[in-house]
Write a protein that holds these residues in place. Structure first.
Motif, mmCIF file in Angstrom:
data_model
loop_
_atom_site.group_PDB
_atom_site.id
_atom_site.type_symbol
_atom_site.label_atom_id
_atom_site.label_comp_id
_atom_site.label_asym_id
_atom_site.label_seq_id
_atom_site.Cartn_x
_atom_site.Cartn_y
_atom_site.Cartn_z
ATOM 1 N N ALA A 88 39.937 20.894 99.231
ATOM 2 C CA ALA A 88 40.610 19.924 98.354
ATOM 3 C C ALA A 88 39.789 18.655 98.339
ATOM 4 C CB ALA A 88 42.018 19.626 98.876
ATOM 5 N N ASP A 89 39.681 18.080 97.159
ATOM 6 C CA ASP A 89 38.978 16.803 97.032
ATOM 7 C C ASP A 89 39.991 15.699 97.360
ATOM 8 O OD1 ASP A 89 37.806 14.464 96.201
ATOM 9 O OD2 ASP A 89 37.035 15.283 94.314
ATOM 10 N N VAL A 90 39.761 14.987 98.461
ATOM 11 C CA VAL A 90 40.755 13.996 98.889
ATOM 12 C C VAL A 90 40.906 12.852 97.884
ATOM 13 C CG1 VAL A 90 40.536 14.495 101.364
ATOM 14 C CG2 VAL A 90 39.085 12.713 100.328
ATOM 15 N N SER A 91 39.922 12.685 97.006
ATOM 16 C CA SER A 91 40.016 11.589 96.035
ATOM 17 C C SER A 91 40.955 11.928 94.877
ATOM 18 C CB SER A 91 38.625 11.220 95.503
ATOM 19 O OG SER A 91 38.132 12.264 94.693
ATOM 20 N N ASP A 92 41.378 13.178 94.824
ATOM 21 C CA ASP A 92 42.221 13.646 93.724
ATOM 22 C C ASP A 92 43.631 13.945 94.253
ATOM 23 O OD1 ASP A 92 43.516 15.047 91.769
ATOM 24 O OD2 ASP A 92 42.011 16.624 91.574
ATOM 25 N N MET A 93 44.573 13.082 93.887
ATOM 26 C CA MET A 93 45.928 13.202 94.427
ATOM 27 C C MET A 93 46.559 14.554 94.110
ATOM 28 S SD MET A 93 48.166 11.949 96.370
ATOM 29 C CE MET A 93 49.214 10.551 96.703
ATOM 30 N N ASN A 94 46.287 15.099 92.914
ATOM 31 C CA ASN A 94 46.884 16.399 92.579
ATOM 32 C C ASN A 94 46.393 17.479 93.521
ATOM 33 O OD1 ASN A 94 48.361 15.434 90.463
ATOM 34 N ND2 ASN A 94 46.682 15.714 88.993
ATOM 35 N N SER A 95 45.119 17.413 93.819
ATOM 36 C CA SER A 95 44.535 18.409 94.707
ATOM 37 C C SER A 95 45.057 18.229 96.140
ATOM 38 C CB SER A 95 43.031 18.309 94.514
ATOM 39 O OG SER A 95 42.255 18.432 95.513
ATOM 40 N N VAL A 96 45.300 16.993 96.550
ATOM 41 C CA VAL A 96 45.868 16.734 97.887
ATOM 42 C C VAL A 96 47.313 17.248 97.944
ATOM 43 C CG1 VAL A 96 46.619 14.889 99.455
ATOM 44 C CG2 VAL A 96 44.354 14.780 98.401
ATOM 45 N N LYS A 97 48.054 17.044 96.862
ATOM 46 C CA LYS A 97 49.457 17.509 96.837
ATOM 47 C C LYS A 97 49.525 19.037 96.884
ATOM 48 C CE LYS A 97 51.928 13.620 94.890
ATOM 49 N NZ LYS A 97 52.344 12.935 93.669
ATOM 50 N N GLU A 98 48.580 19.669 96.199
ATOM 51 C CA GLU A 98 48.544 21.133 96.213
ATOM 52 C C GLU A 98 48.183 21.638 97.614
ATOM 53 O OE1 GLU A 98 49.723 23.123 94.234
ATOM 54 O OE2 GLU A 98 48.821 25.052 94.756
ATOM 55 N N MET A 99 47.260 20.914 98.262
ATOM 56 C CA MET A 99 46.910 21.264 99.653
ATOM 57 C C MET A 99 48.155 21.168 100.531
ATOM 58 S SD MET A 99 44.010 19.642 102.177
ATOM 59 C CE MET A 99 44.396 17.913 101.970
ATOM 60 N N LYS A 100 48.929 20.128 100.319
ATOM 61 C CA LYS A 100 50.129 19.935 101.140
ATOM 62 C C LYS A 100 51.135 21.077 100.906
ATOM 63 C CE LYS A 100 53.836 16.895 102.348
ATOM 64 N NZ LYS A 100 55.024 16.285 101.806
ATOM 65 N N ARG A 101 51.289 21.423 99.634
ATOM 66 C CA ARG A 101 52.251 22.495 99.319
ATOM 67 C C ARG A 101 51.855 23.796 100.016
ATOM 68 N NH1 ARG A 101 53.131 26.532 96.257
ATOM 69 N NH2 ARG A 101 51.046 26.604 95.359
ATOM 70 N N CYS A 102 50.572 24.137 99.932
ATOM 71 C CA CYS A 102 50.099 25.378 100.557
ATOM 72 C C CYS A 102 50.141 25.268 102.081
ATOM 73 C CB CYS A 102 48.670 25.686 100.110
ATOM 74 S SG CYS A 102 48.561 26.085 98.388
ATOM 75 N N LEU A 103 49.767 24.121 102.578
ATOM 76 C CA LEU A 103 49.743 23.935 104.034
ATOM 77 C C LEU A 103 51.144 24.141 104.619
ATOM 78 C CD1 LEU A 103 47.612 21.725 106.108
ATOM 79 C CD2 LEU A 103 49.991 21.228 106.367
ATOM 80 N N GLU A 104 52.120 23.581 103.949
ATOM 81 C CA GLU A 104 53.488 23.706 104.469
ATOM 82 C C GLU A 104 53.971 25.148 104.390
ATOM 83 O OE1 GLU A 104 55.810 20.620 102.632
ATOM 84 O OE2 GLU A 104 54.946 19.134 103.987
ATOM 85 N N LYS A 105 53.488 25.874 103.397
ATOM 86 C CA LYS A 105 53.904 27.265 103.242
ATOM 87 C C LYS A 105 53.260 28.160 104.309
ATOM 88 C CE LYS A 105 54.237 30.642 99.522
ATOM 89 N NZ LYS A 105 53.738 30.974 98.189
ATOM 90 N N TYR A 106 51.961 27.947 104.547
ATOM 91 C CA TYR A 106 51.237 28.887 105.397
ATOM 92 C C TYR A 106 50.962 28.385 106.816
ATOM 93 C CZ TYR A 106 50.481 31.166 100.951
ATOM 94 O OH TYR A 106 50.680 31.779 99.735
ATOM 95 N N PHE A 107 51.130 27.101 107.042
ATOM 96 C CA PHE A 107 50.727 26.543 108.337
ATOM 97 C C PHE A 107 51.865 25.744 108.967
ATOM 98 C CE2 PHE A 107 48.427 23.131 110.746
ATOM 99 C CZ PHE A 107 47.636 23.919 111.561
ATOM 100 N N GLY A 108 52.612 25.044 108.126
ATOM 101 C CA GLY A 108 53.717 24.212 108.627
ATOM 102 C C GLY A 108 53.430 22.740 108.401
#
Ligand code: NAP
Length: 273
Positions: A88-108
């Protein structure tokens, strides 16, 4: 940095070999989950390893170095912790939000956020254009905002919430050709201090680490002549190692540092103004 010579080298995925350093796991971060941005190489890679060595499960963010990030994940697995890799490109909020969504699903959710991802685009100020300014500010400073803003809700839910930002000596003393980089890193220091005050009543600590010159690709790119000049200004007479920054991050993430917040820890071989 050559990982084979690195202190956290576990030699292979064999976790039972006699020379394996995983016997050193202290476990002070056991049960904690961390996200390290820019963990495919350099300082971030060592931070991921140091946190895992202390028992934390570690999510690895990177932007483009997929093979290197996967390799870090394998080392972490070899240390017996859970890991997860996400570009995820940290400079892109949409990409950070998508990372968060996936992280919470697969990692917690996460307890510890290490804002490490950073770039430099150096030029003397008279030749610096707006693109160079925007590029560096958007990754180094807005990136810290984006990730902290996206993940702060989960960090606040943790009993051991930690935000650790990687700033730089350059944000404190300035450097020729790095007006954009210095501004981004000085901004991180201000953010750290303000956020530490806001988060204190929720028992979340927010600190920064200001490395001096550390042997990574970022420093390897400096011309030899300039490197010699820099070395001459470092009282300890050498560049730092990524593991020397990483150990401090693991400390700040631990309960041993529960009363430290709003602090900027210098790891610079004695190189002050
Ligand atoms: P590095 O070896 O160049 O590694 C940079 C890391 O950041 C890589 O994992 C890279 O991922 C990632 N990254 C870059 N742009 C990104 C983006 N937009 N989104 C997500 N990840 C991104 O750098 P380093 O020397 O380890 O530096 C790490 C941090 O320490 C930086 O914040 C830097 O400013 C700071 N620092 C370094 C020194 C030093 O002397 N090395 C001194 C003071 C502070 P990809 O490879 O996948 O792009």
């Amino acid at each position: 940095m050559d990982i084979v010579n690195n202190e956290y080298d576990i030699e292979s995925k064999n976790t039972t070999g006699p020379k394996s350093r995983i016997r050193d796991v202290q476990g002070r971060l056991k049960g904690r989950r961390a996200l390290v941005t820019g963990a495919s190489k350099g300082i971030g890679r060592d931070i991921a390893l140091a946190l895992a060595k202390d028992g934390a499960d570690v999510a690895i963010n990177y932007r483009s170095s997929e093979v290197a990030a996967d390799e870090v994940a394998r080392w972490l697995e070899g240390l017996g912790v859970n890991t997860w890799v996400y570009p995820a490109d940290v400079s892109d909020m949409n990409s950070v939000k998508e990372m968060k969504r996936c992280l919470e699903k697969y990692f917690g959710g996460i307890d510890i956020l290490v804002n490490n991802a950073g770039i430099n685009v150096d030029k003397l100020f008279v030749k610096m254009d707006q693109k160079m300014w925007d590029q560096v500010i958007s990754v180094n400073l807005t990136g810290v905002f984006n990730c902290t803003n996206a993940f702060i809700d989960r960090i606040l839910e943790s009993e051991h919430g930690r935000v650790i930002n990687i700033t730089s000596i350059v944000g404190q003393m300035g450097n020729i050709g790095q007006v954009n980089y210095a501004a981004s890193k000085a901004g991180i220091i201000g953010m750290t201090k303000a956020l530490a005050r806001e988060m204190a009543r929720k028992n979340v600590t927010v600190n920064a680490i200001a490395p001096g010159f550390i042997e990574t690709d970022m420093v390897r790119g400096i011309p030899d002549k300039v490197k010699e000049k820099v070395l001459a200004q470092i009282p300890l007479g050498r560049f730092g190692q990524p593991s020397e920054v990483a150990k401090a991050v693991a400390y700040l993430a631990s309960d041993d540092a529960a009363y430290i917040t709003g602090h900027v820890l210098n790891i610079n071989g004695g190189m002050y103004l």
